[in-house]
Design an enzyme around this catalytic site. Structure first.
Site, PDB file in Angstrom:
ATOM      1  N   LYS A 191       0.853  -1.180   0.000  1.00  9.68           N
ATOM      2  CA  LYS A 191       0.000   0.000   0.000  1.00  9.68           C
ATOM      3  C   LYS A 191       0.893   1.235   0.000  1.00  9.68           C
ATOM      4  CE  LYS A 191      -4.248  -1.732   2.100  1.00  9.68           C
ATOM      5  NZ  LYS A 191      -5.154  -1.211   1.085  1.00  9.68           N
ATOM      6  N   ASP A 228      -0.845  -0.678  -4.331  1.00  7.72           N
ATOM      7  CA  ASP A 228      -2.214  -0.182  -4.181  1.00  7.72           C
ATOM      8  C   ASP A 228      -2.141   1.288  -3.788  1.00  7.72           C
ATOM      9  OD1 ASP A 228      -4.848   0.331  -3.673  1.00  7.72           O
ATOM     10  OD2 ASP A 228      -5.092  -1.178  -2.118  1.00  7.72           O
ATOM     11  N   GLU A 237      -3.315  -0.755  -8.151  1.00  2.00           N
ATOM     12  CA  GLU A 237      -4.739  -0.617  -7.869  1.00  2.00           C
ATOM     13  C   GLU A 237      -5.105   0.858  -7.742  1.00  2.00           C
ATOM     14  OE1 GLU A 237      -6.135  -3.029  -4.601  1.00  2.00           O
ATOM     15  OE2 GLU A 237      -4.601  -4.549  -4.996  1.00  2.00           O
ATOM     16  N   ASP A 281     -10.639  -0.953  -8.170  1.00  2.00           N
ATOM     17  CA  ASP A 281     -11.131  -1.474  -6.898  1.00  2.00           C
ATOM     18  C   ASP A 281     -12.255  -0.564  -6.401  1.00  2.00           C
ATOM     19  OD1 ASP A 281     -11.538  -2.378  -4.356  1.00  2.00           O
ATOM     20  OD2 ASP A 281      -9.487  -2.147  -3.661  1.00  2.00           O
ATOM     21  N   LYS A 294     -14.366  -7.527  -4.140  1.00  2.00           N
ATOM     22  CA  LYS A 294     -14.559  -7.777  -2.716  1.00  2.00           C
ATOM     23  C   LYS A 294     -16.063  -7.917  -2.489  1.00  2.00           C
ATOM     24  CE  LYS A 294     -10.550  -4.906  -1.628  1.00  2.00           C
ATOM     25  NZ  LYS A 294     -10.052  -3.694  -0.958  1.00  2.00           N
TER      26      LYS A 294
END
Length: 354
Positions: free
Chosen positions: A152, A180, A206, A231, A258
């Protein structure tokens, strides 16, 4: 016939989990139980685990909304998928509770994973933090044998993040490396940052810019030197026509699904069908659910035949997770068929109807 019960529970992180939206220290979830009227031992359990700063269906009245949909589900004795399209975390909890109820087993689908014969390859995750803390996380994951790591980015200086990525890439040239950005790049700087990331052989990035900027994202996806995965962009897109329009407009290289955020199991199946038709790659990720939700996602994911590493942790982030026989061996998630299957996994938390 079944009745429904709702059990709220607050999951507590072992260590603060840093994201671009702040630091998580606890996560409020709601467990939904379907219980047979004639046999109280026959039950199904699902997890509703919205993220307050991200989920499209979360507000201050979430518990009341969940209670209303549980009453409807009890009256109809089925999950009304169309009615719940705009409430993905609730839909996920109810549809997986029903699946558990009907299967009479934690093995929700029949697959090599559910039979304990195969694991699901997963990525290791480096949470946001200081440079030294992120570097230590990277070392720990590499020592454990992960062949895919996701970092991240956006918490520290971009040059430092590049330095960390170079350290990982030089020490492990064949590693699959994902990043991400959680929408953290400004549109005018995104292209230049992607160019700087590209030499590091990044598998994908992402959500480089924030969601809702379809034209800007489409331009990035068209000219990007490394694959882009959507996402947050998918959140709040509920109906098949909307989903198709988004994918056809932006044409990303990947989408990341998700169930708690993107339409439950049924809604994610729609995304996958569209992505396949359009030649777009995809993989599955959990969204900080406890082991109840994680087991449902993993059991379903294992039926999809996707060879990419998935984003499925074991819930080891929490001090008070619920026990289920899920474990990581090397870089894969496994379901232990001979493990400890709790008869009453929620008993210790009491029974509270919201």
């Amino acid at each position: 016939m079944f009745t429904t019960e709702i059990i709220p529970h607050t999951l507590r992180f072992k260590q603060p989990a840093g994201t671009s939206r702040g630091v998580y220290r606890e996560h409020r979830v709601w467990y939904v139980l379907f219980r047979n009227n004639n046999d109280p031992s026959h039950m199904g359990i699902g997890e509703c685990a919205p993220l307050p700063d991200l989920s499209c269906d979360y507000d201050d009245n979430y518990a009341e909304t969940l209670s209303r949909f549980c009453r409807i589900t009890e009256e109809q004795q089925q999950v009304e998928t169309e009615l719940l399209r705009r409430y993905p975390s609730i839909l996920f909890g109810l549809e997986t509770a029903l699946r558990h109820y009907l299967q009479h087993s934690w093995q929700l689908w029949n697959s090599p994973f559910s039979r304990g014969e195969e694991g699901i390859p997963i990525n290791g995750l480096i949470w946001m933090g200081s440079f030294d803390r992120m570097k230590q996380q990277a070392k720990n994951l590499l020592e454990k044998g992960f062949r895919c790591i996701k970092l991240k980015i956006g918490a520290i200086d971009f040059d430092q993040e590049l330095e960390l990525l170079r350290y990982i890439r030089i020490s492990h040239p064949s590693l699959t490396l994902r990043v991400d950005a959680n929408g953290g790049f400004a549109p005018q700087e995104a292209g230049e940052k992607l160019q700087r990331l590209a030499p590091l052989k990044i598998h994908s990035i992402e959500q480089p810019i924030r969601a809702g900027q379809w034209e800007e994202m489409a331009r990035l996806c068209n000219a990007t030197p490394l694959p882009i995965a959507l996402d947050e962009e998918l959140i709040g897109i509920h109906y098949p026509d909307e989903k198709r329009r988004l994918l056809e407009t932006i044409q990303p290289q990947y989408i990341i699904l998700k169930p708690s955020l993107h339409g439950g199991i049924s809604g994610c199946n729609e995304w996958i069908a569209l992505a396949r038709k359009l030649g777009i790659g995809w993989w599955i990720t959990s969204a900080l659910e406890s082991n109840i939700g994680l087991n449902s996602i993993a059991q379903w994911c294992a039926t999809l035949g996707n060879p990419l590493p998935q984003g499925l942790g074991t819930g080891s982030l929490y001090l008070n997770n619920l026990p289920l026989p899920l474990e990581i061996r090397d870089d894969s998630l496994w379901f232990k068929t001979s493990g400890n299957f709790p008869d009453k996994p929620l008993q210790k938390y009491g029974k509270h109807n919201d």
